[in-house]
Write a protein that holds these residues in place. Structure first.
Motif: not given
Length: 508
Positions: A223-229, A465-470
């Protein structure tokens, strides 16, 4: 005469059903009414001339409402009202030639083939949607499949993409029309069988979507802690010299306010100054991102060998440059520059001198805690092209979309654009981070659900939070045009078979 007026009214109302089924109206059941209405007109047209007229009326109402935002884009640069109305009307009337051709061709060559209603008409519908993706650089807008975005059926896009959803809509619409035909002829048994088939297809596609959502095709790896500005800079001021420093100050403040972020995304052309014009500022971004173990992606305009590119640059724990591959005609380049430059302000904007990337682009590499991950970068209008996003997302763990929907003002376009972007997340089974200049910015999961979104016309800092996926969805394993090519191939084969047998049959 009365019959002609009734057909014309049906054409106009059926055309309106298409955009009304899509965002921001979201009356999604109307998509079946609109497509069924188009099929009904295809069989009711008594001549090629009437087919041309009815197809054009359908297109006039479909595009007159569906792309009415063209007028809003003109007004962002103060185009005279009369000229904005004239250009918008001309654009919509030109687009209406597409359903005009679609209905005329069906009436002239296809409607007496075997299974013309239940098979030929749906196949031909999808082929024409696909043509809109690339004809004259493409207008991949208002596809029927997008209407299903808020239903479990949308998850089937991970199997066969938005074109597969459009085919499903067309088949169901044809079935609904066939039920009506059978009831009209008092063939109740046949009507019941067709109705059960339609309900069965609806139920099966819904069940598959519930049991096998898009996220089930891919595997979470972190998971990533993300921000959209979202900066909310007015489009009229954005490129002025007076706005340059306030824009830089806004983003500097954002960095101070959000110290604990793994991935931060800034909008398309977030800064109107090129990186080489503000080297100290960009060096600070790199230093701060590295110190915080943060990846920063920002939209910029870059200059290389005398050519300008709409690009995304990575800073901090992200590295690399992505150049936009599919430019918007009249917005980012002028097809008839020698004649149009200088005629109105809209054609003299700094962004209308861009060049597309000369080479195929790759995902942007980033790191978190020493581990690499890859981001599929997409710029604005590119999100409407399924195959472009598919190619990037195949080798990525996350999709990042930047846009400048300020062009569209307070119109329906930003909502349509968000809906289209959500479909890209479903098709590719990837979480998606979207940053726009004035909305709608969003955090979207791999099933196309909007986890968070901004309001329009406000400065915003979306965090979560968003999830990294493969892994690959079935959609990613084949070209996105696989369904349209299959439809076209079936049409050709069925047409040749009918001609060979020399036994054209009635439609239904």
């Amino acid at each position: 005469m009365q019959s002609s007026k009734w057909l014309a009214l049906v054409a106009l109302l059926s055309g309106l059903c298409i955009p009304l089924a899509l965002a921001p109206f979201n009356f999604w059941p109307l998509i079946f009414v609109g497509v069924a209405g188009f099929f009904w007109l295809s069989f009711r047209a008594a001549s090629a001339r009437q087919a041309l007229w009815l197809g054009w009326l359908f297109g006039v109402s479909q595009y007159g409402l569906g792309v009415s935002w063209i007028y809003s884009s003109m007004q962002t640069v103060d185009t005279p009202i009369w000229l904005g109305v004239l250009l918008t009307a001309g654009f919509c009337l030109a687009l209406a030639l597409l359903p005009l051709f679609q209905l005329w061709f069906f009436q002239r060559f296809l409607r007496r083939l075997p299974l013309a209603l239940m098979l030929i008409a749906p196949l031909w519908w999808v082929v024409n949607e696909w043509v809109r993706e690339w004809l004259f650089t493409g207008m991949p807008w208002l596809f029927a499949g997008y209407a299903l975005s808020d239903t479990p059926m949308a998850q089937n896009a991970a199997l066969f993409g938005v074109y597969g959803l459009s085919l499903m809509v067309a088949v169901i619409s044809a079935g609904m029309l066939r039920v009506g035909y059978r009831l009209q002829r008092q063939q109740r048994r046949s009507a019941q069988i067709t109705a059960l088939s339609v309900v069965g297809l609806l139920g099966l596609s819904t069940l598959v979507g519930l049991v096998q959502p898009a996220s089930d095709w891919t595997q979470a790896t972190g998971t990533l802690k993300v921000a959209a500005i979202q900066s909310n800079v007015d489009q009229r001021r954005k490129w002025t010299s007076a706005q340059q420093q306030p824009t830089l100050d806004f983003y500097s403040q954002v960095l101070r306010d959000l110290p604990d972020i793994d991935l931060m995304l800034w909008p398309e052309a977030a800064m109107t100054l090129r990186p080489e014009q503000i080297p100290t500022y960009m060096a600070d971004l790199q230093r701060l991102g590295t110190e915080r173990d943060m990846a920063l992606l920002t939209g910029v305009v870059t200059l290389d060998a005398g050519r300008y590119y709409n690009a995304i640059l990575g800073y901090g724990m992200a590295s690399g440059e992505y150049r936009k591959q599919h430019l918007v005609p009249f917005g980012e380049y002028l097809p008839l520059e020698k004649y149009l430059r200088g005629t109105i302000a809209f054609f003299d904007l700094p962004t209308s001198v861009m060049y597309p990337a000369a080479q195929p682009q790759r995902p942007i590499r980033a790191e978190l805690n020493g581990q690499p991950y890859f981001i599929a970068p997409v710029i604005c209008y590119e999100a409407t092209y399924p195959d472009l996003v598919r190619r990037l997302a195949r080798d990525s763990d996350l999709i990042a979309v930047i846009s400048n929907d300020a062009w569209f003002g307070d119109s329906i376009a930003p909502h349509q654009h968000l809906q289209i972007t959500r479909m890209r997340a479903i098709e590719n089974g990837r979480d998606l981070l979207r940053a726009t200049q004035n909305g709608v910015s969003a955090l979207i999961d791999a099933d196309g659900r909007v986890l968070q979104h901004s309001e329009q016309f406000v400065a915003a800092k979306l965090t979560g939070e968003l999830t990294l996926r493969t892994g690959l969805t079935p959609f990613q394993r084949l070209p996105s045009a696989f369904i349209p090519w299959l439809c076209l191939s079936l049409l050709i084969v069925l047409s040749l078979m009918a001609r060979r047998k020399n036994r054209p049959l009635a439609a239904d």
